[in-house]
Structure formats: C-alpha cells, structure tokens
Design a protein around this motif. Structure first.
Motif, PDB file in Angstrom:
ATOM      1  N   ALA A  45       0.844  -1.191   0.000  1.00  0.00           N
ATOM      2  CA  ALA A  45       0.000   0.000   0.000  1.00  0.00           C
ATOM      3  C   ALA A  45       0.880   1.243   0.000  1.00  0.00           C
ATOM      4  CB  ALA A  45      -0.929   0.014   1.208  1.00  0.00           C
TER       5      ALA A  45
ATOM      6  N   ASP B 206       3.074   0.331  -5.410  1.00  0.00           N
ATOM      7  CA  ASP B 206       1.783   0.130  -4.752  1.00  0.00           C
ATOM      8  C   ASP B 206       0.956  -0.891  -5.535  1.00  0.00           C
ATOM      9  OD1 ASP B 206       2.700   2.107  -3.092  1.00  0.00           O
ATOM     10  OD2 ASP B 206       1.109   3.547  -3.554  1.00  0.00           O
TER      11      ASP B 206
ATOM     12  N   GLN C  32      -1.558  -3.680   2.097  1.00  0.00           N
ATOM     13  CA  GLN C  32      -2.968  -3.353   1.795  1.00  0.00           C
ATOM     14  C   GLN C  32      -3.857  -4.316   2.536  1.00  0.00           C
ATOM     15  OE1 GLN C  32      -3.530  -3.306  -2.473  1.00  0.00           O
ATOM     16  NE2 GLN C  32      -2.817  -1.214  -2.603  1.00  0.00           N
TER      17      GLN C  32
END
Length: 140
Positions: free
Chosen positions: A27, A107, A140
């Motif tokens: 993330a 990401d 994430q």
C-alpha cells in the motif's frame, strides 16, 4: 558492505537485497539508507523489484554536492527531494525526503519476492560503504 570505486567508464556497484514471502500487497513503501562515502556527488541509488524489473531512482546526487555520507529516509509523502537539500557537511543529506522518482509505482504489487537497493559510484578516486538499508512496507 563496500561500494567499489568506478573503473574508467564502468561504475562501481554493490547492493543489499531482501527476500520475503509476505502474502500482502504494497500500500505504501519507504526506504532508508545509511551510506558512508567521502564524496556523495559520485553516487546514484536505485530501488528494484527483481521479480518485475521495476526500478525507481531514489537519488542521483548532484556532482556539485561534495559533502560526506548519507542518512536518508525516502518517503513519497516528504516535502522535499533529497537531491535538493545537499550540504557540503557531514552527513551531506540527513533526514526524511522524497526520492527522485516516486516509490508508489510499487503500490499494489506483491510484497513477496526479491527487492534490491543498488548503489553506484560513477567517479574514480574514492570509495565508500553501505552501512545499512531498510525497507518499510504498509500492506494493503
């Protein structure tokens, strides 16, 4: 870990690497480097995800930066780039700064795999050492 000196047109290079089997995805990622070198203007630092081949230039130190040593926490959310704050002191760059290219290209990628932080010395006459590197992932 020694950073070899350049040999003519061939830069000296060395790297640290991380292998992880974390099943999460990235993330956010931050990178920390601690490098001793008598002339940081010789150096380029690159982050690489070996599995995808995606590379991010963390820092291409301006040649005019004649200071010694780097203590940098690379964070996309930092206010300034590391290259913009070089001093001729020791350490030449110290603190939390944005990399030259954003780390957010990682990401969404799997954390699992091999990651490298590569340090290049492009000029002859002196060498240095990688004292430590660290990767921080927010999953994430």
């Amino acid at each position: 870990m020694q950073i070899p000196d350049a040999d003519g047109d061939v830069p000296g290079t060395n790297y640290t690497f991380y292998n992880t089997d974390d099943p999460s995805t990235v993330a956010d990622m931050d990178v920390c480097v601690n490098i001793d070198h008598p002339n940081v203007g010789d150096l380029v630092i690159v982050m690489e995800n070996v599995d995808t081949g995606i590379q991010v230039q963390l820092l291409n130190v301006p040649v005019a930066c004649a200071g010694k040593n780097l203590r940098i926490y690379f964070d996309d959310e930092a206010a300034q780039t590391a290259a913009s704050v070089c001093s001729n002191g020791t350490p030449a760059i110290n603190g939390s700064y944005r990399p030259d290219e954003p780390l957010n290209v990682y990401d969404g990628l799997p954390i699992a795999g091999e990651w490298r932080i590569r340090v290049f010395d492009f000029f002859e006459g002196d060498s240095g050492s990688i004292r430590g590197t660290f990767l921080w992932w927010t999953p994430q």
